[in-house]
Scaffold this active site. Structure first.
Site, PDB file in Angstrom:
ATOM      1  CB  CYS A 113      44.278 -43.179 -39.539  1.00 31.82           C
ATOM      2  SG  CYS A 113      45.604 -43.275 -38.338  1.00 31.82           S
ATOM      3  CG  HIS A 263      45.072 -39.555 -41.371  1.00 34.44           C
ATOM      4  ND1 HIS A 263      44.550 -39.194 -40.155  1.00 34.44           N
ATOM      5  CD2 HIS A 263      46.145 -40.341 -41.096  1.00 34.44           C
ATOM      6  CE1 HIS A 263      45.251 -39.758 -39.193  1.00 34.44           C
ATOM      7  NE2 HIS A 263      46.231 -40.456 -39.741  1.00 34.44           N
ATOM      8  CG  ASN A 293      48.386 -40.151 -36.912  1.00 35.27           C
ATOM      9  OD1 ASN A 293      47.187 -39.886 -36.813  1.00 35.27           O
ATOM     10  ND2 ASN A 293      48.840 -41.209 -37.564  1.00 35.27           N
TER      11      ASN A 293
HETATM   12  N1  COA Z   1      64.221 -41.113 -33.816  1.00 30.84           N
HETATM   13  C1  COA Z   1      65.413 -41.361 -34.331  1.00 30.84           C
HETATM   14  N2  COA Z   1      65.672 -42.424 -35.114  1.00 30.84           N
HETATM   15  C2  COA Z   1      64.656 -43.249 -35.379  1.00 30.84           C
HETATM   16  C3  COA Z   1      63.365 -43.033 -34.857  1.00 30.84           C
HETATM   17  C4  COA Z   1      63.170 -41.920 -34.041  1.00 30.84           C
HETATM   18  N3  COA Z   1      61.969 -41.629 -33.514  1.00 30.84           N
HETATM   19  N4  COA Z   1      62.554 -44.030 -35.284  1.00 30.84           N
HETATM   20  C5  COA Z   1      63.306 -44.839 -36.048  1.00 30.84           C
HETATM   21  N5  COA Z   1      64.577 -44.364 -36.101  1.00 30.84           N
HETATM   22  C6  COA Z   1      65.709 -44.926 -36.818  1.00 30.84           C
HETATM   23  C7  COA Z   1      65.633 -46.393 -36.982  1.00 30.84           C
HETATM   24  O1  COA Z   1      66.206 -47.074 -35.898  1.00 30.84           O
HETATM   25  C8  COA Z   1      66.389 -46.615 -38.264  1.00 30.84           C
HETATM   26  O2  COA Z   1      67.754 -46.564 -37.968  1.00 30.84           O
HETATM   27  P1  COA Z   1      68.797 -47.518 -38.778  1.00 30.84           P
HETATM   28  O3  COA Z   1      68.700 -47.070 -40.198  1.00 30.84           O
HETATM   29  O4  COA Z   1      70.098 -47.207 -38.125  1.00 30.84           O
HETATM   30  O5  COA Z   1      68.314 -48.909 -38.575  1.00 30.84           O
HETATM   31  C9  COA Z   1      66.027 -45.387 -39.037  1.00 30.84           C
HETATM   32  O6  COA Z   1      65.684 -44.375 -38.118  1.00 30.84           O
HETATM   33  C10 COA Z   1      64.807 -45.643 -39.881  1.00 30.84           C
HETATM   34  O7  COA Z   1      64.971 -44.908 -40.938  1.00 30.84           O
HETATM   35  P2  COA Z   1      63.999 -45.070 -42.126  1.00 30.84           P
HETATM   36  O8  COA Z   1      63.342 -46.402 -42.086  1.00 30.84           O
HETATM   37  O9  COA Z   1      64.711 -44.691 -43.360  1.00 30.84           O
HETATM   38  O10 COA Z   1      62.898 -44.028 -41.750  1.00 30.84           O
HETATM   39  P3  COA Z   1      61.801 -43.557 -42.747  1.00 30.84           P
HETATM   40  O11 COA Z   1      62.352 -42.475 -43.602  1.00 30.84           O
HETATM   41  O12 COA Z   1      61.128 -44.715 -43.378  1.00 30.84           O
HETATM   42  O13 COA Z   1      60.785 -42.908 -41.760  1.00 30.84           O
HETATM   43  C11 COA Z   1      58.701 -43.271 -40.668  1.00 30.84           C
HETATM   44  C12 COA Z   1      60.167 -43.712 -40.774  1.00 30.84           C
HETATM   45  C13 COA Z   1      58.037 -44.068 -39.574  1.00 30.84           C
HETATM   46  C14 COA Z   1      58.664 -41.795 -40.329  1.00 30.84           C
HETATM   47  C15 COA Z   1      58.025 -43.508 -42.042  1.00 30.84           C
HETATM   48  O14 COA Z   1      58.238 -44.818 -42.452  1.00 30.84           O
HETATM   49  C16 COA Z   1      56.574 -43.229 -42.006  1.00 30.84           C
HETATM   50  O15 COA Z   1      56.144 -42.105 -41.817  1.00 30.84           O
HETATM   51  N6  COA Z   1      55.739 -44.254 -42.233  1.00 30.84           N
HETATM   52  C17 COA Z   1      54.303 -44.097 -42.143  1.00 30.84           C
HETATM   53  C18 COA Z   1      53.927 -44.147 -40.707  1.00 30.84           C
HETATM   54  C19 COA Z   1      52.551 -43.669 -40.472  1.00 30.84           C
HETATM   55  O16 COA Z   1      52.159 -42.685 -41.021  1.00 30.84           O
HETATM   56  N7  COA Z   1      51.808 -44.396 -39.622  1.00 30.84           N
HETATM   57  C20 COA Z   1      50.497 -44.053 -39.294  1.00 30.84           C
HETATM   58  C21 COA Z   1      49.632 -44.232 -40.468  1.00 30.84           C
HETATM   59  S1  COA Z   1      48.001 -43.855 -40.157  1.00 30.84           S
END
Ligand code: COA
Length: 336
Positions: A113, A263, A293
């Site tokens: 990224c 980004h 992304n």
């Molecule tokens: N659809 C539905 N549910 C989903 C899912 C999806 N696509 N992906 C994960 N889940 C579920 C998981 O199974 C988990 O369920 P559980 O609580 O029953 O175990 C829950 O959602 C996860 O929730 P949480 O961890 O609170 O999500 P979050 O608020 O942390 O959001 C991301 C997850 C990935 C959106 C967030 O962590 C994020 O944006 N991180 C940075 C990722 C990124 O930018 N990567 C690239 C960087 S260059």
């Protein structure tokens, strides 16, 4: 003084649009979950016969046209991607042939990224030393073929899209540093301790006796894996740091910045970074809703979209800041 200036930008995304609703059944997700957590509304996916250098070609031709240069004046292609056409050689070689520029230098970089930030920094250094006068910097990705498009891969599968962006970077003589259009600075960072927080484990030479084997395919280890929470925490810290580093280096303040191009990984990350910097939302330009992304393609797509939307205007101080796998992060500060 001899400095680099972006003289043209272009971008391209494959026409096939995939909405959050389209993913609902495929990945057991929902439009509501994706929008609330990420701000993403749709993304573009390439057709089966299209690869990364094909998207890069379209973006490059648009950037070349926008710069108004003869493509023969390009001396170096820097291609940033984590989704290359082939394991080797680099995608810059394939793009070079598609552009009909045999013989010029072709360089691939793998900074995910942060790829466009690193690529712009490399272009800037080559121009400052006088080695090259015209450089094509490209960021392009085809993520859709590399994602686990089943419920198992939904945490990552919903976040990424395909696309390409390119910039023509030319040498210019800066006579009025306070007003001329040029790249003022770049700052690059990495911390390999976090490499496994966002990575694709195989194929690779660290995978025991074979760079790819049936067992790792069955385990799905060729799909990207991410500790989303950890990525989030570091991104919201490192991106503001990189902007402050850039403005302080140039004797400026954050208030002097006219346009912030962050980004685009997650709208919540972008909003947190903006708040940490006290950046007014109208100075932050976003494309995540449309493209998700697109990793190394994100910032050049943003530049192109901001320019075409009339948001990016001559004389503006613009900061580009990125964070991604590696972990890598950094900034480019330029006057448009
Ligand atoms: N659809 C539905 N549910 C989903 C899912 C999806 N696509 N992906 C994960 N889940 C579920 C998981 O199974 C988990 O369920 P559980 O609580 O029953 O175990 C829950 O959602 C996860 O929730 P949480 O961890 O609170 O999500 P979050 O608020 O942390 O959001 C991301 C997850 C990935 C959106 C967030 O962590 C994020 O944006 N991180 C940075 C990722 C990124 O930018 N990567 C690239 C960087 S260059």
């Amino acid at each position: 003084m001899l400095r680099a200036r972006i003289t043209g930008v272009g971008s391209y995304a494959p026409p096939h649009i995939v909405t959050n609703d389209d993913l609902e059944e495929m990945m057991n997700t929902s439009d509501e979950w994706i929008r609330q957590r990420t701000g993403i509304e749709r993304r573009h996916w390439a057709d089966d016969d299209i690869s990364t250098s094909d998207l890069a070609l379209e973006a490059s031709l648009r950037a070349i046209e926008n710069a108004g240069i003869d493509k023969e004046s390009i001396e170096l292609i820097i291609f940033a991607t984590l989704s290359p056409d082939h394991n080797f050689p680099g995608s810059a070689c394939f793009l070079q042939t598609k552009l009909g520029l045999e013989g010029i230098a072709a360089l691939d970089i793998r900074q995910q990224c942060t790829g466009f930030v690193y690529a712009m920094s490399i272009a800037d250094q080559y121009i400052r030393t006088g080695m090259y006068k015209t450089i094509l910097v490209v960021g392009a990705e085809v993520h859709s073929k590399g994602l686990d498009k089943t419920p198992r891969g939904r945490d990552l599968g919903v976040l990424f899209g395909d696309g390409a962006g390119a910039a023509v970077v030319e040498a210019c003589e800066v006579t009025d540093p306070a007003n001329d259009s040029y790249v003022l600075s770049s700052h690059l960072h990495a911390d390999g301790r976090y490499a496994q927080m966002l990575w694709t484990k195989v194929p690779g030479m660290a995978n025991g006796p074979h760079w790819l084997d049936v067992e790792s395919i069955e385990k799905g280890e060729y799909f990207p894996q991410m500790d989303g929470r950890r990525v989030y925490i570091h991104a919201v810290k490192k991106m503001p740091e990189s902007v402050r580093e850039a403005v302080e280096f140039n004797g400026l303040t954050v208030e002097d910045i006219d346009l912030f191009l962050f980004h685009q990984a997650n709208l919540r990350i972008i909003e947190s970074v903006g708040e940490a910097l006290n950046a007014p939302p109208e100075k932050v330009f976003n494309t995540i809703q449309e493209y998700a992304n697109t990793t190394a393609a994100t910032l050049p797509i943003e530049l192109d979209e901001a320019l075409r939307a009339g948001v990016l205007k001559k004389g503006m101080l613009v900061v580009l800041s990125a964070f991604g796998s590696g972990f890598t992060w950094g900034s480019v500060l330029l006057r448009w």
